[in-house]
Design an enzyme around this catalytic site. Structure first.
Site, mmCIF file in Angstrom:
data_model
loop_
_atom_site.group_PDB
_atom_site.id
_atom_site.type_symbol
_atom_site.label_atom_id
_atom_site.label_comp_id
_atom_site.label_asym_id
_atom_site.label_seq_id
_atom_site.Cartn_x
_atom_site.Cartn_y
_atom_site.Cartn_z
ATOM 1 N N LYS A 58 -20.067 -1.405 15.236
ATOM 2 C CA LYS A 58 -18.840 -0.623 15.058
ATOM 3 C C LYS A 58 -18.629 0.275 16.274
ATOM 4 O O LYS A 58 -19.495 0.430 17.112
ATOM 5 C CB LYS A 58 -18.915 0.257 13.801
ATOM 6 C CG LYS A 58 -19.247 -0.464 12.519
ATOM 7 C CD LYS A 58 -18.183 -1.424 12.073
ATOM 8 C CE LYS A 58 -18.647 -2.157 10.812
ATOM 9 N NZ LYS A 58 -17.832 -3.270 10.481
ATOM 10 N N SER A 79 -15.010 -7.813 11.847
ATOM 11 C CA SER A 79 -14.706 -6.375 11.764
ATOM 12 C C SER A 79 -14.424 -5.715 13.108
ATOM 13 O O SER A 79 -13.865 -4.627 13.144
ATOM 14 C CB SER A 79 -15.813 -5.622 11.049
ATOM 15 O OG SER A 79 -16.959 -5.535 11.865
#
Length: 183
Positions: free
Chosen positions: A78, A41
């Protein structure tokens, strides 16, 4: 050497070892901790199985990479896109924060490879689980750098600050990939 001296020397070693263990626990619990990147990700910035140091000191800033406890019980890595009170929008593959367009140089490598559609599809905060036009107080809005393959705030909503473990910039393994991540 007398029995008392041996006993005293042994006690000194035990005390030193205990102090070292306590210091290591305190440092890991309150200041720094290691983490392993799990998944794609954050590609191309971070690779699966990269090992990083998480700093637990201070508040995250926009574009910092953070580790947080996700709703599914795992820790996610993230990038912070929006801070409390920010209005976030993506339009034509361009990030707008509070109406101002922002460059995202960490996405350039991926954007050059994408030809069939935008890397980041258009959205507003109201179209995400945030369901508001602003990032709520005490929260951050995060996205993975691999926008097409990331479960992030577009899917799980804004992240409460109390769920943030810390920020991370240092990849220490694999050795040939040691680096400090910039914004």
């Amino acid at each position: 050497m007398t029995s008392a001296k041996v006993k005293n020397r042994s006690w000194e070693w035990v005390k030193s070892l205990l102090i070292a263990i306590i210091l290591a626990f305190i440092i890991r619990a309150f200041f720094f901790t290691p983490i392993v990147v799990d998944g794609s990700s954050m590609e191309p910035t971070l690779q699966d199985q990269d090992r990083m140091i998480v700093t637990k000191i201070g508040e995250p800033n926009r574009f910092d990479i953070v580790v947080f406890h996700a709703p599914d019980g795992r820790d996610y890595i993230k990038r912070v896109i929006g801070l409390a009170g920010d209005r976030i929008e993506y339009k034509d593959d361009i990030l707008y924060i509070n109406g101002e367009a922002y460059e995202e140089p960490y996405l350039n490598e991926y954007k050059q490879k994408v030809i069939d559609r935008p890397l980041t599809n258009s959205f507003t905060l109201e179209e995400t689980p945030v369901k508001s036009d602003l990032v709520p107080e005490g929260h951050i809005f995060v996205l993975g750098d691999n926008r097409r393959g990331s479960t992030d705030s577009r899917h799980i909503g804004a992240i409460p600050m109390e769920k943030v473990v810390g920020t991370t910039k240092i990849v220490y393994y694999p050795i040939k990939e040691i680096k400090i991540i910039g914004k």
